[in-house]
Design a protein around this motif. Structure first.
Motif, PDB file in Angstrom:
ATOM      1  N   ALA A   1       0.829  -1.207   0.000  1.00 20.55           N
ATOM      2  CA  ALA A   1       0.000   0.000   0.000  1.00 20.55           C
ATOM      3  C   ALA A   1       0.863   1.257   0.000  1.00 20.55           C
ATOM      4  CB  ALA A   1      -0.932  -0.003   1.210  1.00 20.55           C
TER       5      ALA A   1
ATOM      6  N   CYS B   1       0.658   3.802  -3.098  1.00 25.23           N
ATOM      7  CA  CYS B   1       0.221   5.181  -2.844  1.00 25.23           C
ATOM      8  C   CYS B   1       1.333   6.175  -3.183  1.00 25.23           C
ATOM      9  CB  CYS B   1      -0.192   5.343  -1.381  1.00 25.23           C
ATOM     10  SG  CYS B   1      -1.733   4.484  -0.959  1.00 25.23           S
TER      11      CYS B   1
ATOM     12  N   LEU C   1      -4.220  -1.487  -6.313  1.00 24.70           N
ATOM     13  CA  LEU C   1      -4.385  -1.139  -4.900  1.00 24.70           C
ATOM     14  C   LEU C   1      -5.784  -1.492  -4.413  1.00 24.70           C
ATOM     15  CD1 LEU C   1      -3.142   0.245  -2.405  1.00 24.70           C
ATOM     16  CD2 LEU C   1      -4.012   2.415  -3.288  1.00 24.70           C
TER      17      LEU C   1
ATOM     18  N   LYS D   1      -6.189  -5.335  -4.205  1.00 19.85           N
ATOM     19  CA  LYS D   1      -5.533  -5.924  -3.036  1.00 19.85           C
ATOM     20  C   LYS D   1      -6.263  -5.574  -1.744  1.00 19.85           C
ATOM     21  CE  LYS D   1      -0.944  -6.045  -5.143  1.00 19.85           C
ATOM     22  NZ  LYS D   1      -0.903  -7.500  -5.273  1.00 19.85           N
ATOM     23  N   ALA D   2      -7.058  -4.496  -1.786  1.00 21.47           N
ATOM     24  CA  ALA D   2      -7.846  -4.118  -0.610  1.00 21.47           C
ATOM     25  C   ALA D   2      -9.119  -4.946  -0.502  1.00 21.47           C
ATOM     26  CB  ALA D   2      -8.195  -2.637  -0.666  1.00 21.47           C
TER      27      ALA D   2
END
Length: 202
Positions: free
Chosen positions: A38, A42, A75, A78-79
């Motif tokens: 993450a 980000c 992202l 994967k969340a």
């Protein structure tokens, strides 16, 4: 120097997270790998957003802008929001189409002034465009093998050709294509990261 440090830091987070996940290095702390991923994702989105804004008057700004969507999709996936990630991936997958066409455009534009560099851009565009197909066949994993050796060779061919361009071209004598130089350097990092994420650390 500060920006280079950030690139190194986010790359290190990505590699460390991938290694921890791949080899289950910290089984008692399962949150470490997702956290590192993450941070790296980000950070990459932030750096790409800043770069997109700085070159916003150039068509090449499409490349980092679409890369943001590509990374954002990873992202979100994967969340645990794979449904939402699907719709983010669709525009992100067009990054290779935009990249390939812009390389061809630059190559054609350089034909009269620098035939050798023009040929290098044209070859890069031709090598890059087929990766668009890989992006979309991943939506049909039961019908297509998107880990086939051919795709691996294609990614490596793009990476190697980027190295050839970087080592055989004196960009300091070509200030008119400064953005293209920056994009090529960025491409080396992005293609290498994509190769490891998609074919090594699956």
């Amino acid at each position: 120097m500060g920006q280079i440090f950030l690139y190194i830091f986010f790359t290190a987070c990505f590699v460390a997270g991938a290694l921890i996940k791949q080899y289950t290095l910290l089984p008692e702390q399962p949150f470490v790998a997702p956290l590192l991923a993450a941070i790296s994702f980000c950070g990459a989105i932030g750096l790409l957003g800043d770069y997109t804004w700085r070159i916003r008057h150039s068509l090449w700004a499409l490349v980092p802008a679409l890369l943001i969507a590509e990374i954002m999709g990873s992202l979100v996936s994967k969340a645990g929001f794979s449904g939402l990630a699907y719709y983010i991936y669709i525009p992100g997958a067009l990054v290779f189409l935009a990249y390939g066409l812009l390389c061809l455009r630059s190559g054609v534009g350089l034909l009269k002034s620098d035939r050798g560099l023009a040929l290098k851009f044209v070859v890069l565009g031709v090598l890059t465009l087929p990766i668009l197909a890989w992006e979309f066949i991943t939506l049909y994993p039961d019908e297509y093998n998107y880990y086939h050796i051919g795709w691996r060779i294609l990614y490596l061919a793009v990476f190697l050709w980027l190295l050839v361009i970087d080592f055989t071209t004196d960009f300091s004598r070509r200030p008119a294509i400064m953005i293209e130089r920056q994009i090529l350097r960025l491409s080396l990092l992005v293609v290498a990261a994509m190769y490891f994420e998609r074919f090594v650390f699956k």
